[in-house]
Write an enzyme that holds these catalytic residues in place. Structure first.
Site, mmCIF file in Angstrom:
data_model
loop_
_atom_site.group_PDB
_atom_site.id
_atom_site.type_symbol
_atom_site.label_atom_id
_atom_site.label_comp_id
_atom_site.label_asym_id
_atom_site.label_seq_id
_atom_site.Cartn_x
_atom_site.Cartn_y
_atom_site.Cartn_z
ATOM 1 C CB SER A 89 -0.917 0.017 1.220
ATOM 2 O OG SER A 89 -1.699 -1.154 1.278
HETATM 3 N N1 SAH Z 1 -0.535 -4.690 3.854
HETATM 4 C C1 SAH Z 1 0.042 -5.201 2.650
HETATM 5 C C2 SAH Z 1 -0.942 -5.048 1.523
HETATM 6 C C3 SAH Z 1 -0.930 -6.193 0.635
HETATM 7 S S1 SAH Z 1 -2.188 -6.140 -0.617
HETATM 8 C C4 SAH Z 1 1.301 -4.449 2.335
HETATM 9 O O1 SAH Z 1 1.369 -3.254 2.647
HETATM 10 O O2 SAH Z 1 2.221 -5.034 1.756
HETATM 11 C C5 SAH Z 1 -3.415 -7.200 0.114
HETATM 12 C C6 SAH Z 1 -3.010 -8.608 0.380
HETATM 13 O O3 SAH Z 1 -4.173 -9.334 0.770
HETATM 14 C C7 SAH Z 1 -2.442 -9.360 -0.818
HETATM 15 O O4 SAH Z 1 -1.155 -9.830 -0.504
HETATM 16 C C8 SAH Z 1 -3.425 -10.506 -1.039
HETATM 17 O O5 SAH Z 1 -2.829 -11.687 -1.491
HETATM 18 C C9 SAH Z 1 -4.050 -10.671 0.333
HETATM 19 N N2 SAH Z 1 -5.363 -11.314 0.324
HETATM 20 C C10 SAH Z 1 -6.353 -11.212 -0.601
HETATM 21 N N3 SAH Z 1 -7.414 -11.954 -0.256
HETATM 22 C C11 SAH Z 1 -7.118 -12.554 0.916
HETATM 23 C C12 SAH Z 1 -7.829 -13.465 1.774
HETATM 24 N N4 SAH Z 1 -9.056 -13.914 1.484
HETATM 25 N N5 SAH Z 1 -7.193 -13.874 2.911
HETATM 26 C C13 SAH Z 1 -5.946 -13.426 3.224
HETATM 27 N N6 SAH Z 1 -5.242 -12.584 2.437
HETATM 28 C C14 SAH Z 1 -5.806 -12.155 1.302
#
Ligand code: SAH
Length: 231
Positions: free
Chosen positions: A82
């Site tokens: 993000s």
């Molecule tokens: N906070 C993270 C944001 C990652 S983007 C950062 O700053 O790096 C959101 C993440 O949620 C992705 O890695 C994606 O794979 C994960 N995600 C999507 N659906 C999900 C689910 N049902 N359960 C767990 N993680 C999930």
């Protein structure tokens, strides 16, 4: 005006030079001032944590130079880390306290996880993409975090064995607020999540002492969709 660290004075004008010099601390200071403080985030301990955590170590090597820019970045597998301001703003809204047990859905790079771990007692974090979950777990362990419990799996059901949680944060957007997660929130607890499909809003959900749930929308956001249950 207070300048901290001392290098900060130069930060605003040194962006290109700082990238060339890989002066990450100065880039972080510029990030905090220009992107985060300027947009109204005031929590000093949070700002100091953002000044300290090496965000460039959470992005792919080829993107290190862009790690402190005002935008999300790809981290592989179609996912993103993000934008710094969004991490700051969501953390401020979540308001984790020193003794809190926190649940994070969507570990991704682990950057938000690290921020939360510095502000709370323990962070349970779930990531559905296995390689990302593994990489983030290794990265966070190597950085010395001992209060993060990572798991590869589906976040829709939360973490019933460890519930309830004082704070819950989602960094991927479900179409609607997942009932299981609200259930795992302690009375007096708070959940922050992007909710929606094409149009998403950042939603703050509070559960009062009596277990009554209320929610409000903060501002429009654009997150990767939360992968549906049993997919
Ligand atoms: N906070 C993270 C944001 C990652 S983007 C950062 O700053 O790096 C959101 C993440 O949620 C992705 O890695 C994606 O794979 C994960 N995600 C999507 N659906 C999900 C689910 N049902 N359960 C767990 N993680 C999930």
């Amino acid at each position: 005006m207070r300048l901290w660290p001392p290098k900060a004075a130069a930060a605003a004008i040194c962006l290109t030079a700082c990238v060339e010099a890989q002066d990450w601390a100065a880039l972080r200071e510029a990030m905090v001032r220009n992107q985060i403080q300027r947009r109204g985030v005031r929590n000093e301990s949070l700002l100091n944590i953002l000044r300290d955590i090496p965000r460039h170590e959470f992005v792919p090597d080829a993107l290190r130079r862009s790690a402190y820019e005002d935008r999300p970045l790809p981290i592989g597998h179609g996912q993103t880390i993000s934008q710094p301001y969004i991490v700051a703003s969501m953390t401020e809204l979540l308001g984790p306290r020193r003794d809190d047990k926190v649940l994070e859905i969507g570990t991704g790079s682990g950057y938000q996880t690290a921020v939360l771990a510095r502000l709370s007692a323990r962070v349970y974090t779930i990531e559905i993409v296995e390689p990302l979950a593994r990489e983030a777990a290794t990265r966070l362990r190597n950085m010395g975090y001992t209060n993060i419990v990572p798991r590869a799996g589906d976040g829709y059901e939360g973490w019933p064995e460890e519930a309830p949680f004082d704070r819950i944060i989602l960094t991927a957007a479900p179409p609607e607020l997942p009932a299981a997660l609200v259930k795992q929130l302690k009375p007096g607890g708070r959940l922050v999540a992007p909710i929606g499909r094409e149009w998403q809003e950042l939603v703050v959900v509070d559960k009062d002492r009596g277990g009554e749930v209320s929610q409000r929308s903060e501002y429009p956001v654009m997150f990767v969709p939360m992968v549906p249950k049993n997919k």
